[in-house]
Design a protein around this motif. Structure first.
Motif, PDB file in Angstrom:
ATOM      1  N   ASN A 201      73.979   4.414  81.858  1.00 42.86           N
ATOM      2  CA  ASN A 201      72.931   4.731  80.909  1.00 42.86           C
ATOM      3  C   ASN A 201      72.158   3.354  80.478  1.00 42.86           C
ATOM      4  OD1 ASN A 201      73.083   7.499  80.693  1.00 42.86           O
ATOM      5  ND2 ASN A 201      74.812   7.271  79.240  1.00 42.86           N
ATOM      6  N   MET A 259      62.757  11.760  78.618  1.00 38.12           N
ATOM      7  CA  MET A 259      63.819  11.729  77.584  1.00 38.12           C
ATOM      8  C   MET A 259      63.818  12.598  76.474  1.00 38.12           C
ATOM      9  SD  MET A 259      64.558   7.461  77.302  1.00 38.12           S
ATOM     10  CE  MET A 259      66.205   8.041  76.258  1.00 38.12           C
ATOM     11  N   TRP A 295      71.255  11.289  72.803  1.00 39.27           N
ATOM     12  CA  TRP A 295      70.385  11.624  74.067  1.00 39.27           C
ATOM     13  C   TRP A 295      71.514  11.718  75.187  1.00 39.27           C
ATOM     14  CZ3 TRP A 295      70.550   7.420  78.041  1.00 39.27           C
ATOM     15  CH2 TRP A 295      69.845   7.844  79.272  1.00 39.27           C
ATOM     16  N   ASN A 296      71.258  12.683  75.788  1.00 37.32           N
ATOM     17  CA  ASN A 296      72.545  13.000  76.810  1.00 37.32           C
ATOM     18  C   ASN A 296      73.908  13.073  76.529  1.00 37.32           C
ATOM     19  OD1 ASN A 296      70.841  13.005  79.108  1.00 37.32           O
ATOM     20  ND2 ASN A 296      71.358  11.196  80.116  1.00 37.32           N
ATOM     21  N   GLU A 297      73.923  13.667  75.122  1.00 36.97           N
ATOM     22  CA  GLU A 297      74.919  13.818  74.244  1.00 36.97           C
ATOM     23  C   GLU A 297      75.736  12.858  74.051  1.00 36.97           C
ATOM     24  OE1 GLU A 297      77.587  16.354  76.579  1.00 36.97           O
ATOM     25  OE2 GLU A 297      76.303  18.202  76.578  1.00 36.97           O
ATOM     26  N   THR A 298      74.866  11.681  73.723  1.00 36.15           N
ATOM     27  CA  THR A 298      75.494  10.289  73.160  1.00 36.15           C
ATOM     28  C   THR A 298      74.553   9.899  72.169  1.00 36.15           C
ATOM     29  OG1 THR A 298      76.143   9.714  75.433  1.00 36.15           O
ATOM     30  CG2 THR A 298      75.844   7.860  73.771  1.00 36.15           C
TER      31      THR A 298
END
Length: 404
Positions: A201, A259, A295-298
């Motif tokens: 990432n 994104m 973003w992206n579960e982060t």
């Protein structure tokens, strides 16, 4: 398209264990180990900005990069352990140093004043990137004197007994733009082992940050990444790709995937993970309305909003922090815009007072914000009864109001 062949050799030192391995796996023992690299000859005589050399580990990427670009391959220096990283960029102006650090996604002032060896792996990688770009700027200004310990010249890796490079084919020099084009595009930086030591990432974000900074003119050089990781290609958006897996050379800029950032209300305790990365006090006002961005579960960013005493329906951004691994691609300004639009839909005014160069630059460029004040020495706090509230006194700040 013509073909380029590079023959790499290194000595094989005969020993008992070497003979054992040769016997176990039927490996022929010769005086020299030979590796042949065959790729399509890169055509680089056009005004490109970003290039990518990619291929599996052991495919000869580093040797090919040195053969093509020679002294432009950057060699990582030794960072002193008794100096802050901000002090390790020679005599470059402070605004240029902070701009380079921010442009590669290392926009955390609390980390700028730390020595290199205490930083995280991702932060060190970005510091190396920033220093490589700073040295490229120094090469473009040979008259600028550098203090002791700061080498403004990079040297090619020469063939040695430990790292022999024997090219049987005719030496090939990359055809790059010269004359006026070279001055316009800036010097060349070739960065080997690009993103090899960081989380994937972080690698994607750093790649996008570099491309974004080059497009905006914040980085004035051409950049070539050398890596075994294919996942950075679409984030770096290179103008050309040389793939050693199949020996192909392709022109044409890839496109970064979109994104999607999710923003949601959060409890005050979420601030704990972001407080160490903010350049002001780690304190958070108890009446702050808090938001997280993912973003992206982060979770990647935090924003806090406070009402302005004495001004009805007028609020201000009090905290805006993006985690260091995700800086440099506009997440902070995207969160700022989203929260501002949300409060505007609620019929509230929203302002921000900032001293970070990236936020100030966005406020000045955006038509959605109106600059209301520029204070070179800040202002004394007006909020009474809050002894820990510092205000902006002593800091150069810019204030702006969201107008939509």
């Amino acid at each position: 398209m013509s073909e380029l062949e590079l023959v790499l050799t290194c000595p094989v030192h005969d020993s008992f264990r070497v003979r054992q391995v040769a016997g176990m796996f039927d490996v022929p023992v010769q005086q020299k180990a030979v590796q042949r690299i065959r790729v399509q000859k890169p055509e680089l005589g056009w005004p490109w900005r970003v290039g990518l050399i990619v291929g599996p580990s052991g495919s000869g990427k580093s040797q090919l990069a040195r053969h093509l670009f020679g002294p432009a391959v950057w060699q990582s220096p030794v960072w002193p352990e008794d100096r802050a990283v901000i002090e390790c960029f020679g005599n470059r102006p402070i605004h240029e140093i902070t701009g380079l650090l921010t442009s590669v996604g290392f926009g955390s002032p609390p980390s700028w004043i730390k020595p290199y060896h205490v930083l995280s792996t991702g932060e060190r990688f970005r510091c190396d990137l920033a220093r490589a770009l700073a040295e490229a700027n120094a090469q473009a200004e040979p008259a600028a004197a550098a203090p002791p310990g700061f080498d403004t010249q990079t040297s090619a890796v020469r063939p040695t007994a430990a790292n022999p490079i024997d090219a049987d084919s005719a030496s090939f020099s990359a055809v790059c733009p010269d004359g006026a084009d070279t001055a316009r595009l800036g010097p060349l930086v070739v960065f080997d082992e690009f993103t090899s030591v960081v989380d994937r990432n972080v690698a994607r974000i750093a790649s996008a940050a570099i491309r974004r900074a080059i497009e905006k003119g914040l980085i004035r050089c051409r950049f070539v990444a050398v890596t075994c990781h294919y996942d950075v290609a679409e984030w770096l958006e290179p103008d050309w790709v040389l793939d050693l897996a199949d020996g192909t050379f392709q022109r044409g800029c890839l496109r970064r995937p979109p994104m999607e950032i999710a923003i949601f209300r959060a409890a005050r305790w979420a601030w704990r993970a972001f407080a160490p990365h903010h350049y002001l006090s780690g304190q958070l006002n108890p009446v702050a309305q808090c938001y997280l961005a993912a973003w992206n579960e982060t979770v990647v960013a935090f924003c806090a909003v406070l009402p302005i005493p004495g001004r009805r329906s007028h609020w201000r951004i009090s905290r805006l922090v993006v985690l260091p691994d995700f800086q440099g691609i506009g997440i902070g300004t995207a969160v700022l815009e989203a929260v501002a639009e949300l409060y505007r839909c609620w019929g509230r005014r929203l302002s921000i007072t900032a001293s970070h160069p990236a936020i100030i630059g966005h406020l000045r460029r955006s038509r959605r914000w109106r600059i209301t004040a520029v204070r070179k020495t800040g202002s004394k706090p007006r909020q009474r009864g809050l002894p820990k509230y510092r205000g902006s006194f002593g800091r150069a700040v810019v204030s702006a109001e969201f107008i939509g």
